[in-house]
Design an enzyme around this catalytic site. Structure first.
Site, PDB file in Angstrom:
ATOM      1  N   CYS A 160     -17.480   5.774 -24.350  1.00  0.00           N
ATOM      2  CA  CYS A 160     -18.813   6.379 -24.300  1.00  0.00           C
ATOM      3  C   CYS A 160     -19.272   6.551 -22.855  1.00  0.00           C
ATOM      4  O   CYS A 160     -20.277   5.962 -22.431  1.00  0.00           O
ATOM      5  CB  CYS A 160     -19.798   5.518 -25.076  1.00  0.00           C
ATOM      6  N   GLU A 161     -18.521   7.277 -22.097  1.00  0.00           N
ATOM      7  CA  GLU A 161     -18.840   7.566 -20.696  1.00  0.00           C
ATOM      8  C   GLU A 161     -18.343   8.976 -20.432  1.00  0.00           C
ATOM      9  O   GLU A 161     -17.180   9.280 -20.713  1.00  0.00           O
ATOM     10  CB  GLU A 161     -18.053   6.646 -19.739  1.00  0.00           C
ATOM     11  N   GLY A 217       0.789  -1.237   0.000  1.00  0.00           N
ATOM     12  CA  GLY A 217       0.000   0.000   0.000  1.00  0.00           C
ATOM     13  C   GLY A 217       0.809   1.268   0.000  1.00  0.00           C
ATOM     14  O   GLY A 217       0.238   2.354   0.078  1.00  0.00           O
ATOM     15  N   TYR A 221      -1.477  -1.179 -11.931  1.00  0.00           N
ATOM     16  CA  TYR A 221      -2.943  -1.251 -12.032  1.00  0.00           C
ATOM     17  C   TYR A 221      -3.466  -0.611 -13.317  1.00  0.00           C
ATOM     18  O   TYR A 221      -4.576  -0.084 -13.338  1.00  0.00           O
ATOM     19  CB  TYR A 221      -3.601  -0.621 -10.791  1.00  0.00           C
ATOM     20  N   TYR A 262     -11.752   5.519  -8.677  1.00  0.00           N
ATOM     21  CA  TYR A 262     -11.591   6.168  -7.369  1.00  0.00           C
ATOM     22  C   TYR A 262     -10.899   7.523  -7.451  1.00  0.00           C
ATOM     23  O   TYR A 262     -10.103   7.892  -6.590  1.00  0.00           O
ATOM     24  CB  TYR A 262     -10.903   5.258  -6.337  1.00  0.00           C
ATOM     25  N   PRO A 274       4.872  -4.638  -1.351  1.00  0.00           N
ATOM     26  CA  PRO A 274       4.678  -3.469  -2.209  1.00  0.00           C
ATOM     27  C   PRO A 274       4.282  -3.870  -3.623  1.00  0.00           C
ATOM     28  O   PRO A 274       4.784  -4.862  -4.156  1.00  0.00           O
ATOM     29  CB  PRO A 274       6.060  -2.803  -2.216  1.00  0.00           C
ATOM     30  N   ARG A 320      -8.581   3.996 -13.456  1.00  0.00           N
ATOM     31  CA  ARG A 320      -8.385   4.456 -12.071  1.00  0.00           C
ATOM     32  C   ARG A 320      -9.054   5.802 -11.765  1.00  0.00           C
ATOM     33  O   ARG A 320      -9.653   5.951 -10.701  1.00  0.00           O
ATOM     34  CB  ARG A 320      -6.894   4.492 -11.727  1.00  0.00           C
TER      35      ARG A 320
HETATM   36  C1  LIG Z   1      -3.055  -8.136   0.327  1.00  0.00           C
HETATM   37  C2  LIG Z   1      -2.441  -7.078  -0.507  1.00  0.00           C
HETATM   38  N1  LIG Z   1      -1.116  -6.906  -0.445  1.00  0.00           N
HETATM   39  C3  LIG Z   1      -0.493  -5.962  -1.195  1.00  0.00           C
HETATM   40  C4  LIG Z   1      -1.217  -5.151  -2.032  1.00  0.00           C
HETATM   41  C5  LIG Z   1      -0.463  -4.144  -2.845  1.00  0.00           C
HETATM   42  O1  LIG Z   1      -0.866  -2.843  -2.655  1.00  0.00           O
HETATM   43  P1  LIG Z   1      -0.041  -1.695  -3.369  1.00  0.00           P
HETATM   44  O2  LIG Z   1       0.029  -2.010  -4.802  1.00  0.00           O
HETATM   45  O3  LIG Z   1      -0.829  -0.471  -3.107  1.00  0.00           O
HETATM   46  O4  LIG Z   1       1.307  -1.682  -2.726  1.00  0.00           O
HETATM   47  C6  LIG Z   1      -2.598  -5.282  -2.122  1.00  0.00           C
HETATM   48  C7  LIG Z   1      -3.372  -4.406  -3.007  1.00  0.00           C
HETATM   49  O5  LIG Z   1      -4.540  -4.369  -3.097  1.00  0.00           O
HETATM   50  C8  LIG Z   1      -3.243  -6.288  -1.337  1.00  0.00           C
HETATM   51  O6  LIG Z   1      -4.550  -6.470  -1.394  1.00  0.00           O
END
Ligand SMILES: Cc1ncc(COP(=O)(O)O)c(C=O)c1O
Length: 444
Positions: free
Chosen positions: A372-373, A261, A402, A345, A304, A341
């Site tokens: 078309c949005e 995250g 992503y 969000y 990560p 994305r």
């Molecule tokens: C369990 C878990 N670990 C790691 C990640 C990776 O998150 P990020 O790409 O934001 O580092 C996620 C993303 O959804 C996740 O669900």
């Protein structure tokens, strides 16, 4: 009136600087308004591979992976493959000594196809179908992260060898990120609540289940997290739970996975995630809490995803049309099918025109896609040269995570290629999708 409007020669030289952290370190402005990406002009890459086209800087991916390993030398760094499930990328990261998090049989198939070491793979997911579990067991993945009571029964019925597992705990922590990507808070689909006691119930059940070997606990606070205090608090709460497991079950678990995250930088001012600060504060908290609870320090794992690949990626688009009105809309040949994305969000991006220097001042413009949005917006109210026109090229940074993973065929638009660049060499990692690919599944 701006200085650039008063003095056109100033406007010509007012090319916005490359905001630090957003673009790969190997991206540099070159004469004529181009950018060099890993040693190759972006306009050449657009000419060779067409647009839209996603570029990935291999050196940037590797150096970000190395930075994680250097910041936490005794921890396990597991790449979250959902952020970029591409075979070459997994190969680079296997070479860099990372482990891997997968959350479906499909993501595992990508890892398996390049022989990613099974013992370094963890399978996650709030829904693991029987097929997912069977695939994980048949490849003998190192750990499975249990997310529901039903999954304990389902897995126990399938195992032939003792399977190491972790329990996913919801620690009840607000990581101050968008609701759609906040997974550490109560009242949501992931994991077992710590506060309600559900986590302890699950732990008890796993400990009593033959064939499952509980080795540790897992949590994940969410995505695009900038603040470190949430990780510190998660560490405290998770060590508290490890101590309860020891006290109530006389079992000392030796792994603690704090998930991923860590934020990436998308627009000017975002700044880099403070990785050294994170490493220092989490290590210190872990050491202190374990010593206070008289527990051995467990092996730490982090996962990560975007922080390794997001800022290694740039997407090139061709401007197809420009509409001037209450706002200026710059419409390009991609959109929410290659980058959902912003619509999902509210993610924000920036963009830069490449390939020609104009004398024009920068004016706010909104970059929109071809779908078309009305919500198909790629970058809202960003500064672009006021003479931007059809045929120009735009480069959007921060597109390594992503994008490929979330891309769709909406409006039957074919997904763009992914091009890896390293030391002046470009290579297709994933080819452009064709109409034949799209039609192949529709049996008529
Ligand atoms: C369990 C878990 N670990 C790691 C990640 C990776 O998150 P990020 O790409 O934001 O580092 C996620 C993303 O959804 C996740 O669900």
């Amino acid at each position: 009136m701006t200085l650039a409007e008063l003095l056109p020669s100033v406007a010509a030289s007012v090319q916005p600087r490359l905001a630090p952290g957003i673009w790969p370190t190997g991206t540099h402005p070159t004469p004529g308004g181009d950018l060099s990406f890993g040693g190759i002009p972006m306009t050449h890459l657009a000419g060779r591979f067409g647009t839209p086209c996603s570029l990935l800087d291999e050196a940037e991916v590797r150096s970000r992976a190395r930075a994680f390993r250097a910041a936490l030398p005794s921890a396990e760094v597991a790449f979250a493959s959902k952020s970029l499930p591409c075979r070459s990328v997994l190969r680079w990261l296997a070479e860099e000594g990372l482990s891997l998090d997968v959350c479906s049989a499909g993501e595992l198939a990508v890892a398996r196809s390049i022989g990613f070491p099974a013992e370094r793979i963890m399978m996650h997911g709030n829904v693991k179908t029987p097929e997912d579990l069977k695939a994980a067991l048949s490849y003998r993945v190192g750990r499975i992260v249990i997310d529901s009571l039903d999954e304990i029964d389902a897995l126990a019925a399938l195992v032939a060898f003792p399977q190491p597992v972790l329990i996913r705990v919801t620690p009840g922590i607000d990581a101050h990120t968008h609701q759609a990507i906040a997974t550490g808070v109560e009242d949501q689909k992931f994991g077992f609540s710590l506060a309600s006691g559900a986590a302890l119930v699950a732990i008890e059940k796993v400990l009593a289940t033959p064939g499952l070997r509980l080795v540790g606990l897992h949590c994940h606070l969410g995505s695009q997290v900038r603040r470190i205090d949430g990780y510190e608090e998660a560490t405290r709460r998770m060590v508290g739970l490890l101590a309860r497991v020891r006290d109530e079950h006389q079992v000392v678990l030796d792994q603690l996975d704090l998930g991923g995250g860590f934020a990436a930088a998308y627009v000017d001012g975002d700044g880099e995630f403070d990785l050294p600060g994170f490493a220092h504060r989490v290590r210190a908290t872990l050491g202190y809490e374990c010593s206070a609870a008289r527990l051995p320090v467990p092996r730490l794992t982090i996962e990560p995803g975007r922080s390794i690949v997001a800022n290694a990626g740039v997407t090139l688009y061709r401007v197809i049309t420009v509409k001037h009105g209450s706002r200026t809309f710059v419409a390009v040949d991609g959109g929410m099918s290659d980058n959902p994305r912003p619509a999902l969000y509210g993610a924000r991006y920036t963009a830069r025109r490449i390939g020609r220097h104009g004398r024009a001042a920068l004016r706010p413009a909104t970059v929109v896609g071809r779908h078309c949005e009305a919500g198909d917006v790629l970058a809202e109210d960003i500064p672009l040269p006021e003479d931007i026109r059809a045929g120009d090229l735009l480069a959007v940074p921060g597109t390594g995570a992503y994008h490929y993973a979330l891309a769709s065929n909406y409006n039957m638009v074919c997904r763009p290629p992914l091009v890896g660049v390293c030391a002046g060499e470009a290579r297709l990692l994933v080819r452009r999708e064709t109409e034949e690919d799209v039609l192949a599944r529709d049996l008529g």
